[in-house]
Write an enzyme that holds these catalytic residues in place. Structure first.
Site, PDB file in Angstrom:
ATOM      1  N   ARG A   1       0.900  -1.237  -0.023  1.00  0.00           N
ATOM      2  CA  ARG A   1      -0.148   0.110   0.007  1.00  0.00           C
ATOM      3  C   ARG A   1       0.717   1.303  -0.135  1.00  0.00           C
ATOM      4  NH1 ARG A   1      -2.758  -3.274   3.441  1.00  0.00           N
ATOM      5  NH2 ARG A   1      -4.540  -4.118   2.320  1.00  0.00           N
TER       6      ARG A   1
ATOM      7  N   LYS B   1       3.134  12.123 -10.409  1.00  0.00           N
ATOM      8  CA  LYS B   1       2.093  11.025 -11.054  1.00  0.00           C
ATOM      9  C   LYS B   1       2.907   9.878 -11.694  1.00  0.00           C
ATOM     10  CE  LYS B   1      -1.046  14.366 -13.547  1.00  0.00           C
ATOM     11  NZ  LYS B   1      -1.302  14.952 -14.979  1.00  0.00           N
TER      12      LYS B   1
ATOM     13  N   GLU C   1       9.745  20.367 -23.466  1.00  0.00           N
ATOM     14  CA  GLU C   1       9.262  20.636 -22.141  1.00  0.00           C
ATOM     15  C   GLU C   1       9.664  21.861 -21.599  1.00  0.00           C
ATOM     16  OE1 GLU C   1       6.718  19.249 -20.888  1.00  0.00           O
ATOM     17  OE2 GLU C   1       6.447  17.199 -21.686  1.00  0.00           O
TER      18      GLU C   1
ATOM     19  N   LYS D   1       7.062  23.902 -11.935  1.00  0.00           N
ATOM     20  CA  LYS D   1       6.160  22.721 -11.588  1.00  0.00           C
ATOM     21  C   LYS D   1       5.981  22.588 -10.147  1.00  0.00           C
ATOM     22  CE  LYS D   1       5.088  18.143 -13.016  1.00  0.00           C
ATOM     23  NZ  LYS D   1       5.334  16.846 -13.905  1.00  0.00           N
TER      24      LYS D   1
ATOM     25  N   GLU E   1      -4.688  18.004 -10.264  1.00  0.00           N
ATOM     26  CA  GLU E   1      -5.392  18.799 -11.660  1.00  0.00           C
ATOM     27  C   GLU E   1      -6.770  18.817 -11.340  1.00  0.00           C
ATOM     28  OE1 GLU E   1      -3.346  16.916 -14.848  1.00  0.00           O
ATOM     29  OE2 GLU E   1      -4.749  17.544 -16.235  1.00  0.00           O
TER      30      GLU E   1
ATOM     31  N   ARG F   1      -3.074  22.960 -12.338  1.00  0.00           N
ATOM     32  CA  ARG F   1      -2.131  22.072 -12.856  1.00  0.00           C
ATOM     33  C   ARG F   1      -2.306  21.884 -14.368  1.00  0.00           C
ATOM     34  NH1 ARG F   1       0.565  16.602  -9.993  1.00  0.00           N
ATOM     35  NH2 ARG F   1       1.679  16.255 -11.775  1.00  0.00           N
TER      36      ARG F   1
ATOM     37  N   ASN G   1      -0.558  21.361 -19.137  1.00  0.00           N
ATOM     38  CA  ASN G   1      -0.883  20.690 -20.189  1.00  0.00           C
ATOM     39  C   ASN G   1      -0.576  21.505 -21.676  1.00  0.00           C
ATOM     40  OD1 ASN G   1      -1.619  18.297 -19.323  1.00  0.00           O
ATOM     41  ND2 ASN G   1      -3.766  19.117 -18.946  1.00  0.00           N
TER      42      ASN G   1
ATOM     43  N   HIS H   1       0.250  20.164 -24.899  1.00  0.00           N
ATOM     44  CA  HIS H   1      -0.162  18.658 -24.718  1.00  0.00           C
ATOM     45  C   HIS H   1      -1.407  18.367 -25.397  1.00  0.00           C
ATOM     46  CE1 HIS H   1       3.204  18.792 -22.003  1.00  0.00           C
ATOM     47  NE2 HIS H   1       3.144  17.704 -21.800  1.00  0.00           N
TER      48      HIS H   1
ATOM     49  N   HIS I   1      -0.530  15.436 -28.169  1.00  0.00           N
ATOM     50  CA  HIS I   1      -0.798  14.125 -27.887  1.00  0.00           C
ATOM     51  C   HIS I   1      -1.253  13.529 -29.203  1.00  0.00           C
ATOM     52  CE1 HIS I   1      -1.180  14.094 -23.181  1.00  0.00           C
ATOM     53  NE2 HIS I   1       0.125  13.887 -23.549  1.00  0.00           N
TER      54      HIS I   1
ATOM     55  N   HIS J   1       7.712  12.239 -27.245  1.00  0.00           N
ATOM     56  CA  HIS J   1       6.854  13.253 -26.726  1.00  0.00           C
ATOM     57  C   HIS J   1       7.036  14.600 -26.712  1.00  0.00           C
ATOM     58  CE1 HIS J   1       4.023  14.159 -23.396  1.00  0.00           C
ATOM     59  NE2 HIS J   1       4.955  14.737 -22.746  1.00  0.00           N
TER      60      HIS J   1
HETATM   61  N1  LIG Z   1       4.780  11.245 -14.622  1.00  0.00           N
HETATM   62  C1  LIG Z   1       4.798  12.475 -15.474  1.00  0.00           C
HETATM   63  O1  LIG Z   1       4.350  13.585 -15.088  1.00  0.00           O
HETATM   64  C2  LIG Z   1       5.367  12.380 -16.881  1.00  0.00           C
HETATM   65  C3  LIG Z   1       5.608  13.575 -17.581  1.00  0.00           C
HETATM   66  C4  LIG Z   1       5.933  13.501 -18.848  1.00  0.00           C
HETATM   67  C5  LIG Z   1       6.265  12.411 -19.234  1.00  0.00           C
HETATM   68  N2  LIG Z   1       6.059  11.073 -18.626  1.00  0.00           N
HETATM   69  C6  LIG Z   1       6.449   9.803 -19.179  1.00  0.00           C
HETATM   70  O2  LIG Z   1       8.071   9.691 -19.510  1.00  0.00           O
HETATM   71  C7  LIG Z   1       8.310   8.954 -20.336  1.00  0.00           C
HETATM   72  C8  LIG Z   1       9.193   9.562 -21.502  1.00  0.00           C
HETATM   73  O3  LIG Z   1      10.461   9.833 -20.898  1.00  0.00           O
HETATM   74  P1  LIG Z   1      11.758  10.281 -21.200  1.00  0.00           P
HETATM   75  O4  LIG Z   1      11.415  11.278 -22.488  1.00  0.00           O
HETATM   76  O5  LIG Z   1      12.525  10.482 -20.066  1.00  0.00           O
HETATM   77  O6  LIG Z   1      12.331   8.846 -21.837  1.00  0.00           O
HETATM   78  P2  LIG Z   1      12.547   7.474 -21.825  1.00  0.00           P
HETATM   79  O7  LIG Z   1      12.711   7.096 -20.406  1.00  0.00           O
HETATM   80  O8  LIG Z   1      11.756   6.787 -22.698  1.00  0.00           O
HETATM   81  O9  LIG Z   1      14.250   7.442 -22.205  1.00  0.00           O
HETATM   82  C9  LIG Z   1      14.499   7.514 -23.569  1.00  0.00           C
HETATM   83  C10 LIG Z   1      15.724   7.011 -23.983  1.00  0.00           C
HETATM   84  O10 LIG Z   1      17.015   7.266 -23.423  1.00  0.00           O
HETATM   85  C11 LIG Z   1      17.571   6.270 -22.883  1.00  0.00           C
HETATM   86  N3  LIG Z   1      18.295   6.997 -21.635  1.00  0.00           N
HETATM   87  C12 LIG Z   1      17.916   7.579 -20.620  1.00  0.00           C
HETATM   88  N4  LIG Z   1      19.021   7.985 -19.744  1.00  0.00           N
HETATM   89  C13 LIG Z   1      19.984   7.939 -20.637  1.00  0.00           C
HETATM   90  C14 LIG Z   1      21.319   8.592 -20.475  1.00  0.00           C
HETATM   91  N5  LIG Z   1      21.571   9.347 -19.408  1.00  0.00           N
HETATM   92  N6  LIG Z   1      22.444   8.283 -21.388  1.00  0.00           N
HETATM   93  C15 LIG Z   1      22.008   7.403 -22.370  1.00  0.00           C
HETATM   94  N7  LIG Z   1      20.574   6.800 -22.712  1.00  0.00           N
HETATM   95  C16 LIG Z   1      19.752   7.073 -21.689  1.00  0.00           C
HETATM   96  C17 LIG Z   1      16.602   5.418 -22.490  1.00  0.00           C
HETATM   97  O11 LIG Z   1      17.170   3.803 -22.356  1.00  0.00           O
HETATM   98  C18 LIG Z   1      15.406   5.355 -23.768  1.00  0.00           C
HETATM   99  O12 LIG Z   1      16.181   4.724 -24.975  1.00  0.00           O
HETATM  100  C19 LIG Z   1       6.863   8.787 -20.955  1.00  0.00           C
HETATM  101  O13 LIG Z   1       6.377   7.400 -20.804  1.00  0.00           O
HETATM  102  C20 LIG Z   1       5.850   9.559 -20.629  1.00  0.00           C
HETATM  103  O14 LIG Z   1       4.598   9.270 -20.252  1.00  0.00           O
HETATM  104  C21 LIG Z   1       5.811  11.360 -17.267  1.00  0.00           C
END
Ligand SMILES: NC(=O)c1ccc[n+]([C@@H]2O[C@H](COP(=O)([O-])OP(=O)(O)OC[C@H]3O[C@@H](n4cnc5c(N)ncnc54)[C@H](O)[C@@H]3O)[C@@H](O)[C@H]2O)c1
Length: 366
Positions: A128, A150, A192, A234, A244, A253, A257, A260, A264, A274
């Site tokens: 939990r 999130k 971003e 943020k 949100e 919040r 977006n 976005h 999206h 993204h």
């Molecule tokens: N929780 C939230 O508020 C929130 C907000 C925005 C996005 N997201 C989520 O984040 C995800 C996208 O995340 P992202 O853009 O960070 O990409 P990712 O986590 O998909 O990583 C991108 C690539 O970079 C590689 N990588 C990561 N760090 C590295 C480093 N330092 N050196 C070499 N390679 C590296 C990874 O192996 C991968 O191939 C999506 O699933 C999205 O839904 C969540």
């Protein structure tokens, strides 16, 4: 901690607060000091999820964590959407049960948004809810996804359809981890950063414009400023509106977006990364805002110019067609009373919620 900067994040509703600690290098001693200062290097165990792409690029970080958590459970996970599933969460949870993890143990998520979302989700449901510490390794995760609580996994029916709100114990941003990030992922994170500057911070907007070459060269001093400013924005917004609900104009919040709603649609219609889609979405929001006279034409021009300087794709350079995006926008959960909760731009640094009928988006054409 030498050279460390702290941005506090306070969640009012839950009376939760945690630090985002920004430091230049992820050395063994910096990592040890960070966990000790948080009171977490006290013999408890950690389930450490490490992005497998990152682990190959920086094996020293995993080694350092192994010495801090000698009885830890170390699991490598691919940083791709295919890892963000209930099946992989269940696999990790099963291993934690097998290793006898208790409520006082923790999860450490080392990776980009994928590992952060998955690790946060696992931590939020194990017994939990146990603590999670994020060590983001992508620009997007540092400036955005690691803060705000999130968590999410995907279903075959769509992305991020299952998730929780689970604030971390701390976020540790080591800026040198960005050095090995592939260029495309760096640009995605910049999308971003661009959103934060355009929608929330005119000073950051001007700073990016004057330092675009240094931003693209990933200069550590510049990265420090970007991460600090974006996290502060943020943190301010989520601290007053964690879930949100649109608590107040100053801390709604939904404003996060910006870029976005159409972003999206672009992401899904054209399978774009993204942050790339978000950057184009921001320029579409600017075009819409100028056409409905929410902002001046000059504001639109300045937004386009900054995007160009940062080498980001925009509504001018990318291939997009409204009829191809609209079906996805219609399915978006951000509709209220038949209107889209569209985020428009009033002026540089001032994003606003502008309820919009889908037909109004036609002004984007031509
Ligand atoms: N929780 C939230 O508020 C929130 C907000 C925005 C996005 N997201 C989520 O984040 C995800 C996208 O995340 P992202 O853009 O960070 O990409 P990712 O986590 O998909 O990583 C991108 C690539 O970079 C590689 N990588 C990561 N760090 C590295 C480093 N330092 N050196 C070499 N390679 C590296 C990874 O192996 C991968 O191939 C999506 O699933 C999205 O839904 C969540």
């Amino acid at each position: 901690m030498s050279g460390a900067k702290r941005v506090p994040v306070r969640i009012k509703r839950q009376d939760v607060s945690y630090p985002v600690i920004i430091q230049p290098r992820a050395s063994q001693s910096a990592l040890s000091r960070a966990f000790s200062s948080l009171g977490l290097a006290d013999g408890r165990r950690a389930c450490v999820l490490v992005d497998s792409g990152f682990a190959g690029a920086r094996p020293d970080v995993e080694r350092a964590l192994k010495s801090i958590f000698p009885h830890g459970l170390f699991l490598r996970v691919a940083g791709s959407e295919a890892s963000k599933t209930l099946a992989s969460a269940s696999g990790i949870l099963g291993k934690m049960v097998g290793a006898g993890f208790t409520r006082s143990d923790l999860v450490v998520a080392v990776g980009g948004g994928v590992i952060g979302d998955l690790g946060g989700f696992v931590a939020s449901v194990y017994h939990r809810g146990i603590g999670v510490v994020h060590i983001p390794t992508t620009l997007l995760a540092m400036v955005d996804s690691s803060v705000g609580g999130k968590t999410a996994v995907n279903l075959p029916e769509g992305k991020n359809l299952v998730g929780t709100f689970h604030q971390p114990l701390a976020v540790l941003d080591f800026l040198d981890l960005i050095e090995t990030l592939p260029e495309a992922d760096y640009r995605s994170g910049l999308g971003e950063v661009y959103k934060y500057a355009v929608g929330f911070d005119a000073r950051l907007f001007n700073y990016l414009g004057s330092n675009a070459a240094r931003v693209l060269a990933r200069e550590p001093a510049v990265l420090a400023r970007l991460v600090r400013d974006c996290v502060a924005i943020k943190a301010r917004i989520v601290s007053l509106d964690e879930r949100e609900t649109g608590a107040s104009r100053a801390a709604d919040r939904r404003l996060l977006n910006l870029g976005h709603t159409l972003g999206h649609g672009l992401e899904k219609a054209y399978r774009m990364p993204h942050g790339v889609a978000v950057a184009i979405g921001v320029t579409l929001a600017a075009r819409f805002s100028a056409r409905v006279k929410l902002c001046r034409q000059r504001c639109y021009d300045e937004i386009m110019e900054l995007g160009e300087r940062l080498g980001l794709d925009s509504e001018r350079t990318a291939r997009w067609r409204l009829p191809e995006i609209l079906p996805y926008v219609k399915r978006d959960k951000k509709m209220a009373g038949g209107r889209l909760q569209f985020i428009g731009i009033k002026s540089i640094g001032r994003a606003v919620v502008r309820p919009t009928r889908l037909e109004e988006l036609e002004v984007l054409k031509g």
